[in-house]
Design a protein around this motif. Sequence first.
Motif, PDB file in Angstrom:
ATOM      1  N   LEU A 119      -1.688 -68.429-100.964  1.00 55.36           N
ATOM      2  CA  LEU A 119      -0.628 -67.933-100.137  1.00 55.36           C
ATOM      3  C   LEU A 119       0.223 -69.238 -99.867  1.00 55.36           C
ATOM      4  O   LEU A 119       1.484 -69.080 -99.638  1.00 55.36           O
ATOM      5  CB  LEU A 119      -1.130 -67.460 -98.771  1.00 55.36           C
ATOM      6  N   ALA A 120      -0.243 -70.333 -99.735  1.00 50.11           N
ATOM      7  CA  ALA A 120       0.554 -71.645 -99.564  1.00 50.11           C
ATOM      8  C   ALA A 120       1.473 -71.768-100.617  1.00 50.11           C
ATOM      9  O   ALA A 120       2.266 -72.258-100.430  1.00 50.11           O
ATOM     10  CB  ALA A 120      -0.440 -72.608 -99.272  1.00 50.11           C
ATOM     11  N   ARG A 121       0.951 -71.525-101.735  1.00 52.55           N
ATOM     12  CA  ARG A 121       1.787 -71.797-102.980  1.00 52.55           C
ATOM     13  C   ARG A 121       3.117 -70.954-102.943  1.00 52.55           C
ATOM     14  O   ARG A 121       4.142 -71.091-103.363  1.00 52.55           O
ATOM     15  CB  ARG A 121       0.919 -71.619-104.395  1.00 52.55           C
ATOM     16  N   GLU A 122       2.910 -69.766-102.378  1.00 54.01           N
ATOM     17  CA  GLU A 122       3.980 -68.884-102.250  1.00 54.01           C
ATOM     18  C   GLU A 122       5.102 -69.321-101.293  1.00 54.01           C
ATOM     19  O   GLU A 122       6.130 -69.559-101.676  1.00 54.01           O
ATOM     20  CB  GLU A 122       3.705 -67.498-101.670  1.00 54.01           C
ATOM     21  N   VAL A 123       4.395 -70.097-100.170  1.00 58.20           N
ATOM     22  CA  VAL A 123       5.674 -70.544 -99.278  1.00 58.20           C
ATOM     23  C   VAL A 123       6.318 -71.745 -99.645  1.00 58.20           C
ATOM     24  O   VAL A 123       7.242 -72.084 -99.842  1.00 58.20           O
ATOM     25  CB  VAL A 123       4.789 -70.924 -97.701  1.00 58.20           C
ATOM     26  N   GLU A 124       5.209 -72.506-100.504  1.00 53.14           N
ATOM     27  CA  GLU A 124       5.920 -73.835-101.281  1.00 53.14           C
ATOM     28  C   GLU A 124       6.928 -73.262-102.356  1.00 53.14           C
ATOM     29  O   GLU A 124       7.906 -74.165-102.433  1.00 53.14           O
ATOM     30  CB  GLU A 124       4.651 -74.413-102.031  1.00 53.14           C
TER      31      GLU A 124
ATOM     32  N   PRO B  56       5.434 -59.878 -88.577  1.00 55.15           N
ATOM     33  CA  PRO B  56       4.156 -59.187 -87.876  1.00 55.15           C
ATOM     34  C   PRO B  56       3.245 -60.319 -87.657  1.00 55.15           C
ATOM     35  O   PRO B  56       3.286 -61.429 -88.106  1.00 55.15           O
ATOM     36  CB  PRO B  56       3.652 -58.471 -89.232  1.00 55.15           C
ATOM     37  N   ALA B  57       2.272 -59.755 -86.827  1.00 56.35           N
ATOM     38  CA  ALA B  57       1.144 -60.701 -86.041  1.00 56.35           C
ATOM     39  C   ALA B  57       0.002 -60.741 -86.737  1.00 56.35           C
ATOM     40  O   ALA B  57      -1.177 -61.529 -86.274  1.00 56.35           O
ATOM     41  CB  ALA B  57       1.228 -60.706 -84.732  1.00 56.35           C
ATOM     42  N   ALA B  58      -0.342 -60.185 -87.838  1.00 58.71           N
ATOM     43  CA  ALA B  58      -1.493 -60.017 -88.562  1.00 58.71           C
ATOM     44  C   ALA B  58      -1.376 -59.547 -90.270  1.00 58.71           C
ATOM     45  O   ALA B  58      -0.564 -59.160 -90.588  1.00 58.71           O
ATOM     46  CB  ALA B  58      -2.328 -58.766 -88.095  1.00 58.71           C
ATOM     47  N   TRP B  59      -2.154 -60.318 -90.718  1.00 61.14           N
ATOM     48  CA  TRP B  59      -2.020 -60.295 -92.322  1.00 61.14           C
ATOM     49  C   TRP B  59      -2.361 -58.708 -92.640  1.00 61.14           C
ATOM     50  O   TRP B  59      -3.128 -57.758 -92.168  1.00 61.14           O
ATOM     51  CB  TRP B  59      -3.263 -60.994 -93.062  1.00 61.14           C
ATOM     52  N   ASP B  60      -1.716 -58.370 -93.838  1.00 58.04           N
ATOM     53  CA  ASP B  60      -1.876 -56.978 -94.457  1.00 58.04           C
ATOM     54  C   ASP B  60      -1.385 -57.304 -95.796  1.00 58.04           C
ATOM     55  O   ASP B  60      -0.492 -57.778 -96.215  1.00 58.04           O
ATOM     56  CB  ASP B  60      -0.886 -55.926 -93.733  1.00 58.04           C
TER      57      ASP B  60
ATOM     58  N   LEU C  13       2.069 -56.718 -97.215  1.00 56.26           N
ATOM     59  CA  LEU C  13       3.205 -57.235 -96.711  1.00 56.26           C
ATOM     60  C   LEU C  13       3.816 -58.120 -97.838  1.00 56.26           C
ATOM     61  O   LEU C  13       3.367 -58.289 -98.997  1.00 56.26           O
ATOM     62  CB  LEU C  13       2.760 -58.582 -95.990  1.00 56.26           C
ATOM     63  N   ALA C  14       5.040 -57.837 -97.885  1.00 59.77           N
ATOM     64  CA  ALA C  14       6.022 -58.513 -98.675  1.00 59.77           C
ATOM     65  C   ALA C  14       7.286 -59.195 -98.175  1.00 59.77           C
ATOM     66  O   ALA C  14       7.627 -58.916 -97.142  1.00 59.77           O
ATOM     67  CB  ALA C  14       6.595 -57.128 -99.788  1.00 59.77           C
ATOM     68  N   GLY C  15       8.034 -59.990 -99.065  1.00 54.81           N
ATOM     69  CA  GLY C  15       9.268 -60.519 -98.758  1.00 54.81           C
ATOM     70  C   GLY C  15       9.052 -61.440 -97.519  1.00 54.81           C
ATOM     71  O   GLY C  15       8.070 -62.135 -97.572  1.00 54.81           O
ATOM     72  N   TRP C  16      10.148 -61.391 -96.717  1.00 54.18           N
ATOM     73  CA  TRP C  16      10.162 -62.269 -95.527  1.00 54.18           C
ATOM     74  C   TRP C  16       8.834 -62.276 -94.554  1.00 54.18           C
ATOM     75  O   TRP C  16       8.544 -63.100 -93.997  1.00 54.18           O
ATOM     76  CB  TRP C  16      11.514 -62.137 -94.547  1.00 54.18           C
ATOM     77  N   ASP C  17       8.492 -60.883 -94.405  1.00 56.71           N
ATOM     78  CA  ASP C  17       7.298 -60.626 -93.346  1.00 56.71           C
ATOM     79  C   ASP C  17       6.148 -61.382 -93.989  1.00 56.71           C
ATOM     80  O   ASP C  17       5.276 -61.918 -93.276  1.00 56.71           O
ATOM     81  CB  ASP C  17       6.994 -59.148 -93.318  1.00 56.71           C
ATOM     82  N   ARG C  18       5.841 -61.009 -95.266  1.00 53.22           N
ATOM     83  CA  ARG C  18       4.708 -61.865 -95.723  1.00 53.22           C
ATOM     84  C   ARG C  18       4.718 -63.379 -95.782  1.00 53.22           C
ATOM     85  O   ARG C  18       3.767 -63.899 -95.305  1.00 53.22           O
ATOM     86  CB  ARG C  18       4.663 -61.480 -97.380  1.00 53.22           C
TER      87      ARG C  18
END
Length: 139
Positions: free
Chosen positions: A1-6, A26-30, A33-38
């Motif tokens: 997940l960190a690599r996605e943000v990177e 959103p305030a919780a992982w799902d 989730l896709a795009g900006w929300d993820r």
Amino acid sequence: LAREVEAALAGPGYRNFLAHMWGSQPAAWDEGLAGWDRLRVVVNAMTRMRFCSLDGVMEFKVKGELADAPAGYLPWFAVPGRRSADHVLVTGHWSALGLRIEPNLLALDSGCLWGRHLTAVRLPGREVFQIDCSGEDVT
């Protein structure tokens, strides 16, 4: 997940990412989730989360000490069954928590910004090093 943000930060659309990064929803992982929300949930979990409910809802308003936890919330590292519980995590960015060394947690933010200490830990022996940040001459 960190690599996605990177990848979002290093990519050509990084300005667009920065424009959409801030927010508490959103305030919780799902998994869906896709795009900006993820990306926003990942950033929030890595930089803003201090307290979390048993079902994974992050609380972003309280930044104080453990005793300040809102009703129904625990410090994120104390939530039973969290997926990272079997890993040693080295964290910071919660100065009110202070230096906390547990078997699977090294929380190193010891409040240098507030005149307390800058802390480092030598791995794997967990030897703690601190520098006074009070601005006073400590010779």
